[in-house]
Design an enzyme around this catalytic site. Structure first.
Site, short mmCIF file in Angstrom:
data_model
loop_
_atom_site.label_atom_id
_atom_site.label_comp_id
_atom_site.label_asym_id
_atom_site.label_seq_id
_atom_site.Cartn_x
_atom_site.Cartn_y
_atom_site.Cartn_z
N LYS A 125 54.44 20.30 13.89
CA LYS A 125 53.08 20.30 14.02
C LYS A 125 52.94 19.77 12.48
O LYS A 125 53.21 20.17 11.50
CB LYS A 125 52.79 21.63 14.47
CG LYS A 125 51.33 21.80 14.77
CD LYS A 125 50.89 23.25 15.13
CE LYS A 125 49.46 23.31 15.52
NZ LYS A 125 49.32 24.90 16.14
N SER A 206 46.47 25.05 19.93
CA SER A 206 46.37 23.82 19.12
C SER A 206 47.62 23.12 19.16
O SER A 206 47.82 21.83 18.48
CB SER A 206 45.98 24.64 17.83
OG SER A 206 46.95 25.09 17.08
N SER A 230 48.40 29.16 21.11
CA SER A 230 48.65 27.98 20.52
C SER A 230 49.92 27.37 20.64
O SER A 230 50.43 26.08 20.57
CB SER A 230 48.15 27.45 19.10
OG SER A 230 46.68 27.57 19.07
#
Length: 542
Positions: A125, A206, A230
């Protein structure tokens, strides 16, 4: 972070009941499905759905090299992430990936293998520092061009394990902590990420890019981060196995933060065994992150595959969240079927109630996150060469560049955080005690039911909503990320079925540092049900 999870007070089930029919419809016929799928995405992909063990078998036999695996994934990213259905899940490729792969191939030829991740391409990420040519921006234009001076602890762990960091994934900007009206998977630097099952649906946030990319086989496995939902939410809606570890098992050093209390990185994979292998590479004590060397934290590396057996559910006692079990939604229907499957595998299942205690503390959690976000971001930025040195600088940049940085929604959450007055505040301390004490007490009490439970099962989240850049997200059913997130306890999700073409995950929540035990429960359920199926990249449902 699923920033709305902690502000919901019992309205989810009622809203979802109005939004969704009670039962999933039959899947469309082959002709209709083919017409609704992008032909480039539907083309056979040699590495599609392959596990780490499958890839290692190719590497061991000489059928593939780490370089060739990277090249195949890169070609697939070009074909369907940047073209075709345009998932837009990968924000940046690592220009050093092939040379790193070459080095690992040379090690293999010399008989030096670092472990099960040797030569395996991984995506991470874009809030995780890498001390290389790639940027670390949390998806924010305000940080565009920022290159970390050194690897995060997680990146160092991956490299030491022999993984190839293939690139970085898009995310909900600032890990979904910018606005209450944002669309998950959208960032001002990376644009909108899409769900590979149905392209007009959210990949959730996210860790949206990590979820979409892994589900679409753009990598072997990926790393996400979670504050509240997330990892588990994008794993649920993208048909993945996702594990939010106990806070303290995986270091946060070098990860753009929201909350020192709740943040953690964790694995996202297409099967339980791969998630367990990746977790073993990520976990470890880090002197720079005090919580990872606390007295309760296992200090030696663990093999998280060691308990994986098809019969691991036999004789186990589990709790099921009562409010989810009776939910009149598709998720509720799938959960009742999952409970029957768990019992068929030899588990005893009793009802528990955690949500009654934890739902009312959502506002206190939000206060904690606001305070910790400002403190953490200011400390992170101060240690970088980025032009932004404070949260206030970021807010000012966004205002000065609103057309590009804020075309759809604003930054009211950032502004609320900026108004907080420091971690010495009585308001912050009171909110923190309320959140931690209440959530841990509720989970501990539930886990002690009937002499002790191996875990608690529930609906991870509802099926993926439509992407709406104007109004933001809406709820599609009950979710279960909050309690484990606030308590810092481990939370595993894996597929338990589909609402039409959209996956829904089954959650397993357990006691601190019981990741191996949770993975064993999930593995047995996975092997008995085999719910995971590859996405078909449909344009719309039907």
């Amino acid at each position: 972070m699923q920033r709305r999870q902690f502000l919901q007070h019992g309205t989810q089930a009622a809203l979802a009941s109005a939004l969704l029919p009670l039962a999933a419809s039959a899947a469309p016929g082959p002709a209709a499905a083919a017409a609704n799928s992008d032909p480039r995405a539907a083309a056979p992909f040699a590495l599609g759905e392959l596990t780490i063990a499958d890839l290692q078998a190719q590497l061991a036999s000489g059928k593939a090299t780490s370089r060739s695996l990277c090249q195949q994934y890169m070609a697939r990213i070009a074909e369907i992430d940047k073209a075709g259905p345009r998932l837009n899940s990968v924000i940046e490729l690592n220009p050093d990936a092939l040379s790193i792969a070459d080095g690992l191939d040379k090690e293999r030829k010399a008989g030096r293998l670092r472990g099960p991740m040797h030569g395996i391409p991984v995506l991470i990420k874009d809030n995780i520092d890498t001390g290389d040519q790639m940027q670390t921006t949390a998806g924010a234009l305000a940080l565009a061009g920022h290159k970390a001076a050194q690897d995060s602890f997680v990146a160092r762990q991956l490299r030491a394990a022999g993984a190839v960091i293939l690139g970085k994934t898009n995310l909900s900007e600032w890990a979904n902590f910018r606005s209450t009206h944002s669309a998950s998977g959208w960032s001002s630097r990376g644009g909108q990420t899409h769900n590979p099952y149905v392209i007009d649906r959210t990949p959730s946030g996210s860790s949206a890019g990590s979820g979409s990319a892994t589900s679409a086989s753009l990598c072997a496995v990926a790393v996400g981060t979670e504050t509240n939902g997330s990892i588990v939410s994008p794993s649920s809606v993208n048909g993945l196995v996702g594990l939010k570890p106990t806070v303290g098992l995986v270091s946060r050093t070098g990860i753009i933060p929201i909350s020192a209390t709740q943040d953690t990185a964790g694995p996202m994979a297409r099967c339980v065994r791969d998630a367990a292998i990746l977790l073993g590479a990520l976990a470890g004590p880090d002197p720079a992150d005090a919580v990872t060397v606390s007295a309760n934290n296992p200090k030696k590396a663990a093999d998280y595959t060691r308990l994986l057996r098809p019969d691991a559910l036999k004789g186990q006692k589990l709790g099921v969240e009562k409010g989810h079990l009776t939910s009149q939604t598709i998720g509720g229907e799938l959960l009742r079927k999952a409970v029957a499957d768990l019992k068929a595998q030899g588990a005893t299942v009793v009802e528990v109630d955690v949500r009654t205690a934890t739902q009312p503390i959502g506002e206190a959690e939000f206060d904690v996150l606001l305070y910790e976000f400002k403190d953490g971001v200011n400390k992170y930025l101060a240690g970088t060469k980025a032009p932004m040195k404070t949260l206030a600088d970021v807010i000012a940049f966004n205002k000065a560049n609103a057309a590009k940085a804020m075309p759809f929604f604003q930054q009211e959450t950032l502004e609320l955080a900026e108004k907080t007055d420091g971690l010495a505040s009585d308001k912050y301390k009171a909110a923190l005690r309320k959140v931690v004490d209440t959530s841990r007490a509720a989970l501990d009490a539930a886990l002690k039911t009937d002499g002790g439970l191996a875990g608690i099962v529930a609906i991870t989240t509802g099926p993926a909503a439509c992407i709406d850049l104007i109004n933001g997200e809406y709820n599609t059913g009950p979710g279960y990320s909050g309690a484990a997130a606030m308590a810092g306890y481990p939370h595993l999700t894996l597929p338990m079925g589909y609402a039409h073409e959209l996956p829904i995950g089954l959650s397993f929540v357990g006691a601190p540092y019981k990741e191996a035990e949770l993975l064993a429960l999930g593995y047995a359920y996975e092997q008995a049900t085999k719910h995971r199926r590859a996405p078909e990249f449909k344009a719309v449902i039907g």
